[in-house]
Write a protein that holds these residues in place. Sequence first.
Motif, PDB file in Angstrom:
ATOM      1  N   ASN A 155       0.799  -1.219   0.000  1.00 39.77           N
ATOM      2  CA  ASN A 155       0.000   0.000   0.000  1.00 39.77           C
ATOM      3  C   ASN A 155       0.834   1.272   0.000  1.00 39.77           C
ATOM      4  O   ASN A 155       0.296   2.367   0.119  1.00 39.77           O
ATOM      5  N   GLY A 156       2.140   1.127  -0.124  1.00 39.83           N
ATOM      6  CA  GLY A 156       3.004   2.294  -0.211  1.00 39.83           C
ATOM      7  C   GLY A 156       3.518   2.811   1.116  1.00 39.83           C
ATOM      8  O   GLY A 156       4.095   3.903   1.171  1.00 39.83           O
ATOM      9  N   TYR A 157       3.351   2.041   2.191  1.00 40.24           N
ATOM     10  CA  TYR A 157       3.857   2.469   3.493  1.00 40.24           C
ATOM     11  C   TYR A 157       5.301   1.996   3.666  1.00 40.24           C
ATOM     12  O   TYR A 157       5.682   0.903   3.229  1.00 40.24           O
ATOM     13  N   MET A 158       6.100   2.812   4.317  1.00 44.56           N
ATOM     14  CA  MET A 158       7.513   2.515   4.506  1.00 44.56           C
ATOM     15  C   MET A 158       7.690   1.363   5.491  1.00 44.56           C
ATOM     16  O   MET A 158       7.023   1.302   6.518  1.00 44.56           O
ATOM     17  N   VAL A 159       8.602   0.463   5.143  1.00 42.71           N
ATOM     18  CA  VAL A 159       8.919  -0.694   5.981  1.00 42.71           C
ATOM     19  C   VAL A 159      10.413  -0.663   6.265  1.00 42.71           C
ATOM     20  O   VAL A 159      11.220  -0.650   5.333  1.00 42.71           O
ATOM     21  N   SER A 160      10.781  -0.645   7.527  1.00 47.00           N
ATOM     22  CA  SER A 160      12.195  -0.641   7.887  1.00 47.00           C
ATOM     23  C   SER A 160      12.888  -1.860   7.309  1.00 47.00           C
ATOM     24  O   SER A 160      12.367  -2.976   7.345  1.00 47.00           O
ATOM     25  N   SER A 161      14.093  -1.639   6.778  1.00 49.44           N
ATOM     26  CA  SER A 161      14.850  -2.760   6.223  1.00 49.44           C
ATOM     27  C   SER A 161      15.285  -3.740   7.301  1.00 49.44           C
ATOM     28  O   SER A 161      15.822  -4.810   6.986  1.00 49.44           O
ATOM     29  N   ALA A 162      15.031  -3.410   8.575  1.00 48.21           N
ATOM     30  CA  ALA A 162      15.249  -4.400   9.633  1.00 48.21           C
ATOM     31  C   ALA A 162      14.361  -5.623   9.424  1.00 48.21           C
ATOM     32  O   ALA A 162      14.661  -6.707   9.938  1.00 48.21           O
ATOM     33  N   ALA A 163      13.280  -5.459   8.658  1.00 47.63           N
ATOM     34  CA  ALA A 163      12.425  -6.612   8.344  1.00 47.63           C
ATOM     35  C   ALA A 163      13.197  -7.679   7.594  1.00 47.63           C
ATOM     36  O   ALA A 163      12.897  -8.873   7.699  1.00 47.63           O
ATOM     37  N   ASN A 164      14.210  -7.270   6.839  1.00 49.66           N
ATOM     38  CA  ASN A 164      15.005  -8.241   6.098  1.00 49.66           C
ATOM     39  C   ASN A 164      15.780  -9.164   7.025  1.00 49.66           C
ATOM     40  O   ASN A 164      16.078 -10.306   6.677  1.00 49.66           O
ATOM     41  N   PHE A 165      16.139  -8.643   8.192  1.00 47.15           N
ATOM     42  CA  PHE A 165      16.852  -9.469   9.166  1.00 47.15           C
ATOM     43  C   PHE A 165      15.985 -10.660   9.565  1.00 47.15           C
ATOM     44  O   PHE A 165      16.441 -11.804   9.598  1.00 47.15           O
ATOM     45  N   ILE A 166      14.727 -10.380   9.850  1.00 45.24           N
ATOM     46  CA  ILE A 166      13.801 -11.440  10.261  1.00 45.24           C
ATOM     47  C   ILE A 166      13.552 -12.402   9.105  1.00 45.24           C
ATOM     48  O   ILE A 166      13.602 -13.629   9.270  1.00 45.24           O
ATOM     49  N   GLU A 167      13.291 -11.858   7.914  1.00 48.38           N
ATOM     50  CA  GLU A 167      13.030 -12.714   6.759  1.00 48.38           C
ATOM     51  C   GLU A 167      14.275 -13.523   6.387  1.00 48.38           C
ATOM     52  O   GLU A 167      14.167 -14.660   5.924  1.00 48.38           O
ATOM     53  N   GLY A 168      15.445 -12.930   6.595  1.00 47.34           N
ATOM     54  CA  GLY A 168      16.674 -13.652   6.308  1.00 47.34           C
ATOM     55  C   GLY A 168      16.855 -14.865   7.195  1.00 47.34           C
ATOM     56  O   GLY A 168      17.303 -15.928   6.737  1.00 47.34           O
ATOM     57  N   GLN A 169      16.509 -14.716   8.488  1.00 45.45           N
ATOM     58  CA  GLN A 169      16.606 -15.857   9.390  1.00 45.45           C
ATOM     59  C   GLN A 169      15.619 -16.958   8.985  1.00 45.45           C
ATOM     60  O   GLN A 169      15.946 -18.142   9.006  1.00 45.45           O
ATOM     61  N   LYS A 170      14.409 -16.565   8.588  1.00 46.77           N
ATOM     62  CA  LYS A 170      13.433 -17.545   8.126  1.00 46.77           C
ATOM     63  C   LYS A 170      13.941 -18.270   6.884  1.00 46.77           C
ATOM     64  O   LYS A 170      13.818 -19.504   6.763  1.00 46.77           O
ATOM     65  N   ALA A 171      14.507 -17.502   5.946  1.00 52.80           N
ATOM     66  CA  ALA A 171      14.963 -18.096   4.698  1.00 52.80           C
ATOM     67  C   ALA A 171      16.103 -19.076   4.940  1.00 52.80           C
ATOM     68  O   ALA A 171      16.181 -20.132   4.303  1.00 52.80           O
ATOM     69  N   GLN A 172      17.000 -18.755   5.874  1.00 50.25           N
ATOM     70  CA  GLN A 172      18.090 -19.666   6.194  1.00 50.25           C
ATOM     71  C   GLN A 172      17.555 -20.975   6.768  1.00 50.25           C
ATOM     72  O   GLN A 172      18.017 -22.068   6.423  1.00 50.25           O
ATOM     73  N   ASN A 173      16.562 -20.871   7.634  1.00 53.55           N
ATOM     74  CA  ASN A 173      15.969 -22.080   8.208  1.00 53.55           C
ATOM     75  C   ASN A 173      15.263 -22.915   7.141  1.00 53.55           C
ATOM     76  O   ASN A 173      15.353 -24.147   7.127  1.00 53.55           O
ATOM     77  N   ASN A 174      14.560 -22.219   6.218  1.00 53.62           N
ATOM     78  CA  ASN A 174      13.876 -22.940   5.149  1.00 53.62           C
ATOM     79  C   ASN A 174      14.867 -23.633   4.221  1.00 53.62           C
ATOM     80  O   ASN A 174      14.643 -24.750   3.760  1.00 53.62           O
ATOM     81  N   ALA A 175      15.974 -22.930   3.933  1.00 54.08           N
ATOM     82  CA  ALA A 175      16.961 -23.499   3.019  1.00 54.08           C
ATOM     83  C   ALA A 175      17.571 -24.772   3.596  1.00 54.08           C
ATOM     84  O   ALA A 175      17.876 -25.725   2.873  1.00 54.08           O
ATOM     85  N   ARG A 176      17.741 -24.808   4.915  1.00 48.70           N
ATOM     86  CA  ARG A 176      18.326 -26.000   5.533  1.00 48.70           C
ATOM     87  C   ARG A 176      17.403 -27.213   5.413  1.00 48.70           C
ATOM     88  O   ARG A 176      17.863 -28.346   5.414  1.00 48.70           O
ATOM     89  N   SER A 177      16.101 -26.953   5.318  1.00 47.79           N
ATOM     90  CA  SER A 177      15.143 -28.058   5.286  1.00 47.79           C
ATOM     91  C   SER A 177      14.839 -28.539   3.871  1.00 47.79           C
ATOM     92  O   SER A 177      14.112 -29.507   3.697  1.00 47.79           O
ATOM     93  N   LYS A 178      15.402 -27.863   2.839  1.00 46.38           N
ATOM     94  CA  LYS A 178      15.116 -28.240   1.464  1.00 46.38           C
ATOM     95  C   LYS A 178      16.279 -29.036   0.879  1.00 46.38           C
ATOM     96  O   LYS A 178      17.428 -28.904   1.286  1.00 46.38           O
ATOM     97  N   THR A 179      15.954 -29.825  -0.120  1.00 42.29           N
ATOM     98  CA  THR A 179      16.973 -30.665  -0.746  1.00 42.29           C
ATOM     99  C   THR A 179      17.263 -30.222  -2.175  1.00 42.29           C
ATOM    100  O   THR A 179      17.951 -30.928  -2.904  1.00 42.29           O
TER     101      THR A 179
END
Length: 883
Positions: free
Chosen positions: A85-109
């Motif tokens: 909707n055009g609202y600003m989101v702190s790039s600190a959100a990437n820190f959280i998403e990055g941790q999720k992505a690392q966990n997901n990557a470990r579980s994939k083959t």
Amino acid sequence: MNLFLDMKRICLAGILAFASAAAYAQAPVEGDNTTPVLFRDVVEQYEQTHDMDREEEFENGIEVEGEGYHYDRWKWYWSQHLDENGYMVSSAANFIEGQKAQNNARSKTTANQSDWKFVGPTLSYSGYGGIGRVNCVAFHPTDSNTYWVGTAGGGAWKTTNDGATWTAMTHSLAVLGVSDIDINPKNPNTIYLCPGDRDASDTYSLGVLKSTDGGATWGVTGLTWTPSQFRLTNCLVINPQDTNSLTVATSVGIYKSYNGGANWTSVQSGHFKQVVYHPTDTSILYAPKNDGTRDIYRSTDGGATWTTVTSFNNARRIQVAVTPANPSLVMAVVCNSSNGLMGIYKSTNSGASFSQVYVPSGSNCNSKTGDLIVGALNGKGCGNQGWYDLTIAVNPTNANEVYVGGVNTYGSNNGGVSWSLVTEWYSNAPGVMTVHADKHAHEYHPLTGELFEGNDGGLYKTRLPQSTLWTDISNGLGVTQFYRNAVTNAANYALGGAQDNGSKGWQGGTWYDLTGGDGMECQADPLDSNVFYTAVQNGELRRTTNGGNSFTDIQDNIPGKPSGAWITPYLITPDSNMHLIAGYKEIYYSPDRGNNWMSIQGSEITGGKCYRLAMTGGKHPTIYALFPDTQVVFYAKNYVHGATATFDTIIVPYSGNMSDIKAHPTDSGRFFVSFSGYNTNRIVEYNKGVWTPIAGGLPNIPVKCIEYDSSLSVLYVGTDIGVYYRDTSTNNLWASFQKNMPSIEVTDLGINYTTKEIWASTYGRGMWNSVKQGSYVIPPDTTDTTDTTNYVIIIPYADDVFRLAPNPSEGQFKIIAGPSMQAGKALRVNVIDFTGKTVVSREEKLDGGKRIDVDVKGMPPGVYIVELKDHNSVLGRKRAVIR
């Protein structure tokens, strides 16, 4: 390529500016936000109250940054960090998403073949050249060779050999700026880190991080924040007597912990960028406040309570310094609301009161003379960017020796009464060392007495500040913030445009500085490795035809010399390495590498300045263009080179900021669009009137760029936390493609088909490359003996080997052998296209006239390479133009 520092346009700071004269920089986006911040409202407010003219400003003949520079930089960055909707989101959100992505990557083959290697740059030529911004430096309490630096976007780095080599210490933490690092003086294995970007707010903070194993791993403390809060942790100090007692200055106040960070208490509200201990009395601390009335606060009970000791009307930022040579002395440098120098102040009673010791002399702000010192004093009165670069330090053994930093560094030997220029950002004053612009840290090493300086180019140190003996110890830091990159099949080299550190080139393992300013879009000629292009912010385009030894400004040749977007797009057309397309408010075409230009915009495009271009191949290609604030793709179909084009529109039925567009290499009715935001579709495909979201498998983060491997039909995207790929092996879902790559903002991708590598430019960790997905598992074509190492290098064989006629042709030409070859000789003829792919390969014999007929009718118009080989070697190569 040789070292070539283009001094025509040099920028003083070049970093994300929270609008140097706008209060919104600290109000809506730094603090507790109960309502979201709408990006459009901020932009409208700013543009209604500020002059958006991009007239060039010069100092001593060199172009420097004006107010529009900071705004354009801010707008570029934050337009990519919005929600649906055009609202600003702190790039600190990437820190959280990055941790999720690392966990997901470990579980994939999924068996991706990525193997990223850091390429650089790690070499700085010092002075005007640089690696990247260093915000802070922290020293080991007993080992003089070990210290740390915090960078704007590349995390924290450590050296154990006095800067000879560096090691990244936050490799697994996503998109990390660092404002401060503090080492426990009694237990150096305990380290505190203040994430976020104190001076430019590129990144925000999730609180204070802590390591108990010397930085090998990191955990959160009791001070944790959410991405929606837009908070900064700016400065932390450890009580040297009681190392469990911590005080941290943040954008929402001062916090206190008495148990090593497990719990924190807010003890003073306000925006504080700094907190400093009294040199000998740990009950006294000082903290300058950088919002409201801009006061200096003082605590006499170890930081539990605070009182105002002095106020500076019309101030913008304050920095203070103390010295053990005179524990009761406190020095302060203050910049005014215009971001120039208000004055130098001192206290002789441990901060109880202050008096002014240096008063700027009116408008005499010429930085050459040393008469006025700080805040980017560049001949424009007394204002510019003290909000961004402001430092002060006092010699720990001589209280009269004081140094301040803004764009340049100045020194005083009489306690701040008078000043002289110590270093400057370009070579102008005789006998003064050239050190990179924009100072963010001046710290004395407690064990060696050396003065360290962190600036926009890296880290320097000296034992004699008022001499030319400054040493750049940045080599080895991999923290360059690249906007764009470019590679070419014509040679194994790469180009990159870097924030505040110019455009750089890599070849043979060596990096070179090419052109100055903020490096932007780069383009490399696909056939001639001596020809490539660089750019500066807002569309000043440069071309070299001699491998970087000299450059020509080809923007001057565009009618009216238009000003473009922050990163102005331009490209070499797929059909000819002589033709260029560039996007400003209009789309321009050049038939001759930028010597001449014409507007090809037959119908007006309303939407500001173009920020992305794409183009299909073929004799009559399609041009695609993206403009801001429009949810449409502008396109001109069947474009005839040199003619006026008619641009139509394709409505994009998705919200979010479009960040890139990539045309399918063989299907003119198909393209891909990415979105750089949160809760968006991230990437969609358009295929002959049908839109399809294809973001399955991607994390909820901005996608910055798209690349398509035309040889293997693999699609890649660069995101805020790394690279992802999609092909048939992933069931059309996106999979991680970032083995050995840090979680970092990837701003651009490019493929070198000769070396079978994909290249990524990152915004804080330099340039990286990897083998392509599938590039080494495809069985070799035994019928094609193309020399894949050198086929795109046009070896200058003489015409006595062979020639082509006619050339250009309409799809039929003859190979006419020279006197060195005999009739009846068996040869292999290879025809190689723009991407490096062999499209024709067959055995032929020279007829009685020593000729071979070649029929390539139906092939797309363009530039090709015709290669002759015998069973032993390449005999010759020629360019062939098919019309």
